[in-house]
Motif scaffolding. Structure first.
Motif, PDB file in Angstrom:
ATOM      1  N   GLY A   1       0.962  -1.242   0.009  1.00  0.00           N
ATOM      2  CA  GLY A   1      -0.139  -0.020  -0.253  1.00  0.00           C
ATOM      3  C   GLY A   1       0.834   1.098   0.182  1.00  0.00           C
ATOM      4  O   GLY A   1       0.294   2.337   0.410  1.00  0.00           O
ATOM      5  N   GLY A   2       2.080   1.276  -0.397  1.00  0.00           N
ATOM      6  CA  GLY A   2       2.941   2.274  -0.472  1.00  0.00           C
ATOM      7  C   GLY A   2       3.519   2.496  -1.677  1.00  0.00           C
ATOM      8  O   GLY A   2       3.222   1.974  -2.791  1.00  0.00           O
ATOM      9  N   HIS A   3       4.424   3.413  -1.734  1.00  0.00           N
ATOM     10  CA  HIS A   3       5.361   3.716  -3.107  1.00  0.00           C
ATOM     11  C   HIS A   3       6.065   2.630  -3.515  1.00  0.00           C
ATOM     12  O   HIS A   3       6.525   1.666  -2.651  1.00  0.00           O
ATOM     13  N   ASP A   4       6.124   2.426  -4.551  1.00  0.00           N
ATOM     14  CA  ASP A   4       6.979   1.402  -5.164  1.00  0.00           C
ATOM     15  C   ASP A   4       8.265   1.496  -5.060  1.00  0.00           C
ATOM     16  O   ASP A   4       9.186   2.170  -6.157  1.00  0.00           O
ATOM     17  N   GLU A   5       8.951   1.486  -4.016  1.00  0.00           N
ATOM     18  CA  GLU A   5      10.401   1.610  -3.864  1.00  0.00           C
ATOM     19  C   GLU A   5      11.388   0.377  -4.470  1.00  0.00           C
ATOM     20  O   GLU A   5      12.623   0.628  -4.571  1.00  0.00           O
ATOM     21  N   THR A   6      10.834  -0.386  -5.164  1.00  0.00           N
ATOM     22  CA  THR A   6      11.616  -1.385  -6.069  1.00  0.00           C
ATOM     23  C   THR A   6      11.984  -0.881  -7.260  1.00  0.00           C
ATOM     24  O   THR A   6      12.488  -1.660  -7.919  1.00  0.00           O
TER      25      THR A   6
ATOM     26  N   ALA B   1      11.555  -8.566  -5.882  1.00  0.00           N
ATOM     27  CA  ALA B   1      11.014  -7.774  -5.384  1.00  0.00           C
ATOM     28  C   ALA B   1       9.889  -7.962  -4.293  1.00  0.00           C
ATOM     29  O   ALA B   1       9.247  -8.930  -4.856  1.00  0.00           O
ATOM     30  N   TRP B   2      10.026  -7.498  -3.171  1.00  0.00           N
ATOM     31  CA  TRP B   2       8.957  -8.151  -1.966  1.00  0.00           C
ATOM     32  C   TRP B   2       8.030  -7.045  -1.679  1.00  0.00           C
ATOM     33  O   TRP B   2       8.499  -5.896  -1.872  1.00  0.00           O
TER      34      TRP B   2
ATOM     35  N   TRP C   1      18.363   9.035  -9.532  1.00  0.00           N
ATOM     36  CA  TRP C   1      18.584   9.198  -7.780  1.00  0.00           C
ATOM     37  C   TRP C   1      17.458   9.423  -7.189  1.00  0.00           C
ATOM     38  O   TRP C   1      16.954  10.366  -7.283  1.00  0.00           O
ATOM     39  N   GLN C   2      16.877   8.381  -6.351  1.00  0.00           N
ATOM     40  CA  GLN C   2      15.714   8.555  -5.716  1.00  0.00           C
ATOM     41  C   GLN C   2      15.391   9.803  -4.829  1.00  0.00           C
ATOM     42  O   GLN C   2      14.362  10.382  -4.953  1.00  0.00           O
TER      43      GLN C   2
END
Length: 457
Positions: free
Chosen positions: A137-142, A158-159, A350-351
């Motif tokens: 339910g969050g941003h796709d940090e992967t 990816a988890w 760069w995130q």
């Protein structure tokens, strides 16, 4: 007699002494900051061996100790290109020594530390199983991690960190980290049963962001101003309030804020780098924050596979002391290393500076970043529901999470003898009364202390 030598930045605490008398002052510091300070432990008779010291130990007692390294600032002026070349040789040598020909497990993010490791491991031709995770339910940090893995030709997993993952692993976590870190930070615990099959050794990027950056202050910052900066950095939201409540409930003489400030002042004074406030604050964080906070949950990884930490290596600490601050500022060394060693990684966003990469990140200011800022805000406003952004939201929100949390806070007889029930009730009420962000640390700390009580009291 045993001779024991601690690393400059230890990856795990080395305890000495017995568990007898609770150290209430130390526990108050833990409540305020999220970690124990210096040699402190839960018990007065038990201590943690200081970093960068050599000890003579016999019968669980220290006979003598002496430091073999003192943080310092001895900059050697040379071009940035030379420093980057020195870093490349050192960094790749350390990684090669640490992992050899083993299959490497590499956690990836959209930042610089793990990206720099990816470049080195790719250059060294190691076999790598990489992974990343995002909140359910969050941003796709992967997203960026996967791009980094693809550029390097690494296997990638990816988890999603699921809601309520903590509760069926909480007692295992308490035993693993000894309750020396509050539980909302160890999201790697969600996948602890899957690490062993991924490879032979972890390569972890912890502390690169501290060693290879400035501390955001003027080098001429006064000593008293440095103390105030450190207090702001280490004290958590709601932490002082919880510490003061515990201090009062335990009948400790004096004032907690005064006690904490005096301890920080003395530890900082002992470092003695008057010529550079940035170097002195970095040294403080490396001596007291890294081993007692950052290192604590490394035990989760180490419970499954050996760990290696290139930025923790003694040679890396010594190297940092020789680099002029003007080249550490703004992550320049890692950025230039990536451009030199693997431009394909430097071209990936760069995130922290979305949507810019390592060639264009300096454009992340008005007016160049304005279109992206507007687009990103509109996307968040139009989202159908609030995005999960913090670890504690997955663990504390929702009826099932609340039931588990209340069980540990209010139905643990060991805990009610340790922490006054009215203190627990007060902070839980504040957390549930629309002050969740501010009091999440306090509630998580109380949860951690409840598990400590069950295991030790």
């Amino acid at each position: 007699m045993e001779v024991f030598k601690t690393n400059i930045i230890p990856s795990k605490p080395s305890f000495i002494g017995e568990k007898k008398t609770l150290d209430y002052k130390a526990i108050c510091v833990f409540a305020a900051t999220g970690f124990f300070l210096d040699e402190d432990a839960y018990f007065k008779e038990q201590k943690v061996l200081k970093p960068a010291h050599e000890f003579q130990i016999e019968s669980n007692s220290i006979l003598s100790s002496k430091p073999y390294f003192q943080w310092h600032y001895s900059p050697i002026e040379r071009p940035l290109s030379q420093i980057v070349s020195e870093f490349a040789v050192l960094f790749e040598t350390i990684i090669k020594e640490q992992v050899g020909n083993q299959k490497v497990i590499l956690p990836l993010s959209g930042g610089l530390d793990s990206r720099t490791q990816a470049a080195a491991l790719h250059y060294l031709r190691n076999e790598v199983q990489s992974y990343s995770y995002a909140f359910e339910g969050g941003h796709d940090e992967t997203y960026y991690s996967k791009k980094i893995a693809q550029a390097c030709g690494f296997s990638f997993t990816a988890w999603k960190v699921p809601q309520g993952y903590l509760w069926n692993k909480i007692e295992q976590l308490a035993k693993t980290n000894g309750c020396y870190s509050e539980f909302t930070h160890a999201r790697q615990m969600a996948f602890v049963d899957q690490y062993a099959q991924m490879g032979d050794v972890f390569s972890l990027g912890h502390w690169g962001d501290v060693l290879f950056d400035d501390m955001g202050v003027s080098d001429s910052l006064s000593f008293n101003e440095q103390v105030e900066i450190l207090l702001k950095k280490i004290v958590k939201k709601g932490g002082i309030e919880l510490a003061e409540s515990l201090w009062k409930s335990w009948g400790i003489e004096g004032d907690f804020k005064t006690y904490l400030k005096e301890r920080i002042s003395q530890l900082l004074l002992n470092i003695g780098i008057p010529e550079s406030a940035n170097a002195q604050i970095r040294a403080f964080k490396s001596l007291y924050w890294a081993p007692r906070w950052t290192s604590t949950n490394l035990s989760v990884f180490e419970s499954q596979r050996p760990i290696s930490l290139p930025y923790y290596d003694n040679r890396m600490c010594e190297f940092i002391c020789s680099v002029p601050e003007k080249y550490l500022a703004g992550r320049q060394i890692q950025i230039e290393y990536l451009k030199m060693r693997m431009p394909a990684l430097a071209k990936i966003t760069w995130q922290d500076h979305r949507p810019f990469n390592l060639y264009h990140y300096h454009w992340n200011r008005r007016p160049w970043n304005l279109p992206y800022k507007i687009f990103d805000k509109m996307k968040r406003v139009l989202a159908s529901k609030s995005l999960i952004q913090r670890n504690w939201e997955l663990q504390f929100l929702g009826s099932e999470n609340e039931e588990e949390l209340q069980k540990w806070l209010f139905q643990n007889p060991h805990f009610s003898k340790f922490i006054a029930p009215e203190v627990v009730s007060d902070f839980y009420a504040k957390f549930t009364d629309d002050n969740q962000v501010y009091y999440s640390h306090s509630v998580s700390t109380l949860l951690t202390l409840s598990l400590f009580a069950k295991e030790n009291l």
